[in-house]
Design a protein around this motif. Structure first.
Motif, PDB file in Angstrom:
ATOM      1  N   TYR A   1      37.845  -9.559 -36.120  1.00  0.00           N
ATOM      2  CA  TYR A   1      36.878 -10.254 -36.959  1.00  0.00           C
ATOM      3  C   TYR A   1      36.620 -11.615 -36.337  1.00  0.00           C
ATOM      4  CZ  TYR A   1      37.859  -6.922 -40.750  1.00  0.00           C
ATOM      5  OH  TYR A   1      37.990  -5.793 -41.515  1.00  0.00           O
ATOM      6  N   GLY A   2      35.385 -12.057 -36.442  1.00  0.00           N
ATOM      7  CA  GLY A   2      35.112 -13.382 -35.943  1.00  0.00           C
ATOM      8  C   GLY A   2      33.691 -13.508 -35.438  1.00  0.00           C
ATOM      9  N   PRO A   3      33.402 -14.696 -34.901  1.00  0.00           N
ATOM     10  CA  PRO A   3      34.350 -15.789 -34.731  1.00  0.00           C
ATOM     11  C   PRO A   3      34.586 -16.572 -36.030  1.00  0.00           C
ATOM     12  CG  PRO A   3      32.194 -16.437 -33.928  1.00  0.00           C
ATOM     13  CD  PRO A   3      32.091 -14.994 -34.313  1.00  0.00           C
ATOM     14  N   VAL A   4      35.854 -16.873 -36.294  1.00  0.00           N
ATOM     15  CA  VAL A   4      36.203 -17.723 -37.426  1.00  0.00           C
ATOM     16  C   VAL A   4      35.724 -19.143 -37.147  1.00  0.00           C
ATOM     17  CG1 VAL A   4      38.089 -18.588 -38.862  1.00  0.00           C
ATOM     18  CG2 VAL A   4      38.226 -16.282 -37.871  1.00  0.00           C
ATOM     19  N   PHE A   5      35.968 -19.588 -35.931  1.00  0.00           N
ATOM     20  CA  PHE A   5      35.465 -20.872 -35.433  1.00  0.00           C
ATOM     21  C   PHE A   5      34.463 -20.568 -34.317  1.00  0.00           C
ATOM     22  CE2 PHE A   5      39.768 -21.548 -36.996  1.00  0.00           C
ATOM     23  CZ  PHE A   5      39.596 -22.642 -37.855  1.00  0.00           C
ATOM     24  N   PRO A   6      33.455 -21.423 -34.130  1.00  0.00           N
ATOM     25  CA  PRO A   6      32.410 -21.131 -33.143  1.00  0.00           C
ATOM     26  C   PRO A   6      32.958 -20.881 -31.736  1.00  0.00           C
ATOM     27  CG  PRO A   6      31.770 -22.989 -34.513  1.00  0.00           C
ATOM     28  CD  PRO A   6      33.213 -22.695 -34.844  1.00  0.00           C
ATOM     29  N   PHE A   7      32.366 -19.902 -31.049  1.00  0.00           N
ATOM     30  CA  PHE A   7      32.758 -19.618 -29.678  1.00  0.00           C
ATOM     31  C   PHE A   7      32.534 -20.830 -28.765  1.00  0.00           C
ATOM     32  CE2 PHE A   7      32.021 -14.918 -30.570  1.00  0.00           C
ATOM     33  CZ  PHE A   7      33.357 -14.573 -30.408  1.00  0.00           C
ATOM     34  N   GLU A   8      31.515 -21.635 -29.097  1.00  0.00           N
ATOM     35  CA  GLU A   8      31.217 -22.792 -28.251  1.00  0.00           C
ATOM     36  C   GLU A   8      32.432 -23.694 -28.055  1.00  0.00           C
ATOM     37  OE1 GLU A   8      29.352 -21.697 -30.775  1.00  0.00           O
ATOM     38  OE2 GLU A   8      27.226 -22.236 -30.528  1.00  0.00           O
ATOM     39  N   ASN A   9      33.197 -23.877 -29.139  1.00  0.00           N
ATOM     40  CA  ASN A   9      34.381 -24.744 -29.062  1.00  0.00           C
ATOM     41  C   ASN A   9      35.374 -24.242 -28.018  1.00  0.00           C
ATOM     42  OD1 ASN A   9      33.130 -25.997 -31.172  1.00  0.00           O
ATOM     43  ND2 ASN A   9      34.598 -25.342 -32.740  1.00  0.00           N
ATOM     44  N   MET A  10      35.602 -22.938 -28.010  1.00  0.00           N
ATOM     45  CA  MET A  10      36.571 -22.354 -27.085  1.00  0.00           C
ATOM     46  C   MET A  10      36.070 -22.450 -25.641  1.00  0.00           C
ATOM     47  SD  MET A  10      38.092 -18.461 -26.960  1.00  0.00           S
ATOM     48  CE  MET A  10      36.466 -17.728 -26.719  1.00  0.00           C
ATOM     49  N   PHE A  11      34.793 -22.116 -25.417  1.00  0.00           N
ATOM     50  CA  PHE A  11      34.265 -22.167 -24.053  1.00  0.00           C
ATOM     51  C   PHE A  11      34.287 -23.592 -23.506  1.00  0.00           C
ATOM     52  CE2 PHE A  11      32.733 -17.924 -24.987  1.00  0.00           C
ATOM     53  CZ  PHE A  11      32.772 -17.297 -23.745  1.00  0.00           C
ATOM     54  N   SER A  12      34.013 -24.549 -24.361  1.00  0.00           N
ATOM     55  CA  SER A  12      34.056 -25.952 -23.928  1.00  0.00           C
ATOM     56  C   SER A  12      35.472 -26.363 -23.582  1.00  0.00           C
ATOM     57  CB  SER A  12      33.511 -26.860 -25.034  1.00  0.00           C
ATOM     58  OG  SER A  12      32.153 -26.590 -25.278  1.00  0.00           O
ATOM     59  N   ALA A  13      36.423 -25.953 -24.407  1.00  0.00           N
ATOM     60  CA  ALA A  13      37.824 -26.304 -24.164  1.00  0.00           C
ATOM     61  C   ALA A  13      38.330 -25.693 -22.867  1.00  0.00           C
ATOM     62  CB  ALA A  13      38.685 -25.836 -25.336  1.00  0.00           C
ATOM     63  N   MET A  14      37.893 -24.464 -22.563  1.00  0.00           N
ATOM     64  CA  MET A  14      38.360 -23.799 -21.349  1.00  0.00           C
ATOM     65  C   MET A  14      37.698 -24.354 -20.092  1.00  0.00           C
ATOM     66  SD  MET A  14      40.722 -21.903 -22.441  1.00  0.00           S
ATOM     67  CE  MET A  14      41.167 -20.932 -20.999  1.00  0.00           C
ATOM     68  N   LYS A  15      36.611 -25.093 -20.260  1.00  0.00           N
ATOM     69  CA  LYS A  15      35.959 -25.735 -19.111  1.00  0.00           C
ATOM     70  C   LYS A  15      36.473 -27.150 -18.873  1.00  0.00           C
ATOM     71  CE  LYS A  15      31.467 -23.614 -18.277  1.00  0.00           C
ATOM     72  NZ  LYS A  15      30.007 -23.843 -18.214  1.00  0.00           N
ATOM     73  N   SER A  16      37.002 -27.768 -19.927  1.00  0.00           N
ATOM     74  CA  SER A  16      37.427 -29.159 -19.838  1.00  0.00           C
ATOM     75  C   SER A  16      38.766 -29.299 -19.135  1.00  0.00           C
ATOM     76  CB  SER A  16      37.518 -29.767 -21.236  1.00  0.00           C
ATOM     77  OG  SER A  16      38.541 -29.124 -21.983  1.00  0.00           O
ATOM     78  N   GLY A  17      39.117 -30.561 -18.815  1.00  0.00           N
ATOM     79  CA  GLY A  17      40.402 -30.824 -18.179  1.00  0.00           C
ATOM     80  C   GLY A  17      40.416 -30.386 -16.739  1.00  0.00           C
ATOM     81  N   ASN A  18      41.605 -30.162 -16.234  1.00  0.00           N
ATOM     82  CA  ASN A  18      41.767 -29.789 -14.827  1.00  0.00           C
ATOM     83  C   ASN A  18      42.133 -28.313 -14.691  1.00  0.00           C
ATOM     84  OD1 ASN A  18      41.296 -32.428 -13.801  1.00  0.00           O
ATOM     85  ND2 ASN A  18      43.370 -33.000 -14.456  1.00  0.00           N
ATOM     86  N   ARG A  19      41.471 -27.478 -15.470  1.00  0.00           N
ATOM     87  CA  ARG A  19      41.765 -26.046 -15.416  1.00  0.00           C
ATOM     88  C   ARG A  19      41.116 -25.431 -14.173  1.00  0.00           C
ATOM     89  NH1 ARG A  19      43.254 -23.544 -20.486  1.00  0.00           N
ATOM     90  NH2 ARG A  19      43.242 -25.031 -22.205  1.00  0.00           N
ATOM     91  N   HIS A  20      41.929 -24.997 -13.265  1.00  0.00           N
ATOM     92  CA  HIS A  20      41.429 -24.311 -12.065  1.00  0.00           C
ATOM     93  C   HIS A  20      41.826 -22.840 -12.185  1.00  0.00           C
ATOM     94  CE1 HIS A  20      40.346 -28.140 -10.314  1.00  0.00           C
ATOM     95  NE2 HIS A  20      41.576 -28.587 -10.541  1.00  0.00           N
ATOM     96  N   ILE A  21      41.087 -22.119 -12.975  1.00  0.00           N
ATOM     97  CA  ILE A  21      41.418 -20.715 -13.241  1.00  0.00           C
ATOM     98  C   ILE A  21      40.231 -19.838 -12.877  1.00  0.00           C
ATOM     99  CG2 ILE A  21      43.179 -21.063 -15.011  1.00  0.00           C
ATOM    100  CD1 ILE A  21      41.001 -20.798 -17.121  1.00  0.00           C
ATOM    101  N   ASP A  22      40.543 -18.610 -12.523  1.00  0.00           N
ATOM    102  CA  ASP A  22      39.524 -17.658 -12.079  1.00  0.00           C
ATOM    103  C   ASP A  22      39.087 -16.707 -13.188  1.00  0.00           C
ATOM    104  OD1 ASP A  22      39.625 -18.595  -9.335  1.00  0.00           O
ATOM    105  OD2 ASP A  22      41.601 -17.647  -9.260  1.00  0.00           O
ATOM    106  N   PHE A  23      39.977 -16.435 -14.127  1.00  0.00           N
ATOM    107  CA  PHE A  23      39.611 -15.619 -15.284  1.00  0.00           C
ATOM    108  C   PHE A  23      40.522 -16.009 -16.443  1.00  0.00           C
ATOM    109  CE2 PHE A  23      42.934 -13.299 -13.151  1.00  0.00           C
ATOM    110  CZ  PHE A  23      43.602 -12.529 -14.092  1.00  0.00           C
ATOM    111  N   TRP A  24      40.072 -15.766 -17.663  1.00  0.00           N
ATOM    112  CA  TRP A  24      40.859 -16.168 -18.818  1.00  0.00           C
ATOM    113  C   TRP A  24      40.567 -15.274 -20.017  1.00  0.00           C
ATOM    114  CZ3 TRP A  24      38.056 -18.133 -23.068  1.00  0.00           C
ATOM    115  CH2 TRP A  24      36.759 -18.585 -22.808  1.00  0.00           C
TER     116      TRP A  24
END
Length: 585
Positions: free
Chosen positions: A434-457
């Motif tokens: 079920y969802g999104p309970v909270f907007p997907f935008e918040n999660m995508f922004s958080a996963m782009k922020s900071g020094n995350r050097h990841i290829d998939f998540w």
């Protein structure tokens, strides 16, 4: 003399007899005939021991004092035992286990070392053991299954690495074999060691299992396997080899469940003899707890699969509504703005698109340029009208490959229609939440922020079997989904007999597969959303999705817990709450 022995048969072990020939062959025959007529076995104690003057040859006789001699009975020879030592996944040679085997008072046995015997440390120490114990034949086998097939013993006993047997472990069981006319399955009690934190936990499980065993012949009823799938410690078990002939040794879903799978078959067909003595010692460690936890995750799957393969149940094919049909349809043309596309996998046996799916797709469309909607079921054509403004393509038909089969088909559509050229991220997600309970935008922004050097998540991760991203939501960067290894993995997806096969062969393996090819990964939250998820933690972390099973009671969530979860959804997302409450209550 025969009457004397018959009268004192129950206390016969208290007598000390040096050799049966002392009484003469005639008396011996009379005793044999008299006792065997009523008891079906001859209890004159004959212990196998190595005579100093025999130059290594086995002699039959009884020392001047003994506690529990081997009984030859009406058998012409004592049974040979093949002991399979399971070194699967072991990297260190279990010296204490082999030391205990070398000290066995019963000597008519050989060893089969199964599993990881290629490790240099294990190989060297195993060679030394063989040199120091020339009286014990030792062979190796790649798997437990092949070890069983290649064994030469009348009975097969199992011993796990790091477990230890008492000196008289085999002797006690051979004694039972003789006195109870060749039982098929023999198990014994186990002594649990280790830190209190782990020992108490396992001891409770052992105690629960033991209540199914008594000091006599007993059968584990099929309904008990349903209520509490009892699995005795393999190091406590001895089985007559001929019993394996009627077993499917290859039907288990994961090697950790091999013994579960085996006992499920053996105990459904044979009586179990239980020795209420702690003839096995097992030290409980964190690693063993982890393995047991992994095992418990798949017990339900194993029982379901076992019921089908063993013939307890007939697999009923899914029947879809008569008017549901295959639909392949393309909708609006794609416009690349967000540089992100998605494949959404769904399954509905009624052939409809549920309201929670419509809501999910509507909100997902806010963060992607287009969605390919793929189902593992036919649909009523009008159902797709509900989502036509959110999807670019629909492919709805029965393919029997579960979610990964849908991911494969959606990816293929995008690839073949050259839609991935300007895309930076590709999303795979499904309808199990079920969802999104909270907007997907918040999660995508958080996963782009900071020094995350990841290829998939992904959204969440699980440590069951191996650490992996839970497959209900993936995001891949372009250099991952354009790599040939990505295409190769999805191309390997095929029909599985059950969802457990999908979890083991695709969900668990996909993360490791990509990691081994140099790609890094992470998750939005670092816990499992499927089992024992903390409700407060989910909402504190603003996790966008809630697994359907958390609200269905499938994971043993009480009604009160489910009501609390729905109440928390109402506080933060009233619109989703209206959809969820109809589904749950």
């Amino acid at each position: 003399m025969a009457a004397f022995f018959e009268k004192n048969i129950t206390s016969f072990y208290h007598y000390s007899i040096r050799r049966y020939c002392f009484f003469g062959k005639t008396v011996f025959a009379k005793i044999n005939n008299t006792i065997s007529q009523k008891n079906k076995c001859f209890l004159l104690g004959l212990k196998v021991y190595e005579s100093p003057e025999s130059d290594g040859h086995i002699a039959q006789g009884i020392p001047s004092s003994f506690d529990n001699p081997i009984n030859l009975g009406i058998r012409k020879s004592l049974p040979k035992i093949s002991v399979i030592v399971d070194l699967s996944d072991e990297t260190v040679f279990p010296e204490s286990t082999f030391d205990a085997l070398a000290k066995q008072t019963y000597k008519n046995f050989d060893l089969i070392v199964a599993g990881n015997v290629s490790s240099k440390q294990i190989t060297e120490k195993l060679d030394r053991f063989v040199q120091e114990n020339t009286d014990i034949p030792v062979n190796t086998s790649k798997t437990i299954e092949s070890g069983i097939e290649e064994s030469s013993g009348e009975y097969i006993a199992f011993c796990m690495a790091e477990d230890k047997w008492t000196r008289d472990h085999l002797e006690k069981k051979v004694n039972l074999i003789i006195s109870h006319e060749n039982p098929v399955i023999i198990v014994n009690d186990v002594k649990i060691g280790g830190s209190d934190e782990y020992r108490v936990y396992i001891q409770q499980i052992i105690n629960d299992d033991k209540k199914y065993f008594k000091n006599k012949i007993n059968r584990i009823p099929d309904e008990l396997w349903r209520a509490n799938p009892a699995v005795v410690n393999p190091s406590c078990c001895m089985v007559k080899k001929e019993a394996f002939a009627g077993c499917d040794l290859n039907g288990y879903t994961h090697h950790i469940l091999w013994y579960q799978w085996l006992w499920r078959q053996l105990c459904s067909k044979n009586n179990v003899f239980y020795i209420a003595e702690k003839l096995t010692s097992s030290k409980i460690t964190e690693e063993k707890i982890k393995k047991r936890s992994i095992s418990s995750v798949y017990i339900d799957f194993q029982l379901i699969k076992g019921d089908y393969l063993l013939g307890y149940k007939n697999k009923i094919p899914v029947l879809f509504p008569e008017n549901a049909c295959k639909v392949v349809q393309t909708y609006e043309k794609i416009k690349i703005n967000k540089k992100r596309l998605a494949v959404f996998a769904s399954f509905n046996r009624e052939g409809v698109v549920d309201d929670y799916v419509v809501y999910f797709l509507r909100e997902l469309k806010k963060v992607v340029d287009g969605i390919v909607f793929v189902t593992d079921n036919p649909v009523f054509p009008g159902e797709l009208d509900k989502i036509q403004h959110y999807i670019i393509h629909a492919h709805c038909e029965r393919h029997n490959e579960y979610d990964f089969g849908s991911y494969k088909r959606g990816y293929r559509y995008l690839l073949e229609n050259k839609m991935l050229g300007n895309v930076e991220e590709l999303v795979f997600c499904n309808d199990s939440c079920y969802g999104p309970v909270f907007p997907f935008e918040n999660m995508f922004s958080a996963m782009k922020s900071g020094n995350r050097h990841i290829d998939f998540w992904g959204i969440s991760q699980s440590n069951e079997i191996k650490n992996h991203i839970q497959s209900f939501f993936y995001v891949f960067k372009s250099h991952v989904f354009t790599n040939e290894c990505f295409d190769a993995f999805l191309s390997s997806v095929k029909k599985e007999s059950d969802v457990c096969g999908v979890i083991l062969n695709y969900e668990v393996k996909f993360t490791e597969y990509l990691k081994n090819r140099g790609f890094s990964y992470d998750t939005y939250v670092h816990y499992d959303l499927t089992h024992n998820a903390n409700i407060s933690k989910i909402f504190q972390d603003k996790c966008p999705l809630i697994k359907l099973k958390m609200l269905s009671g499938a994971h043993n969530k009480s009604r009160r817990t489910r009501e609390r979860l729905v109440s928390e959804i109402e506080k933060v997302n009233p619109e989703l709450y209206e959809i969820v409450k109809e589904s749950v209550f």
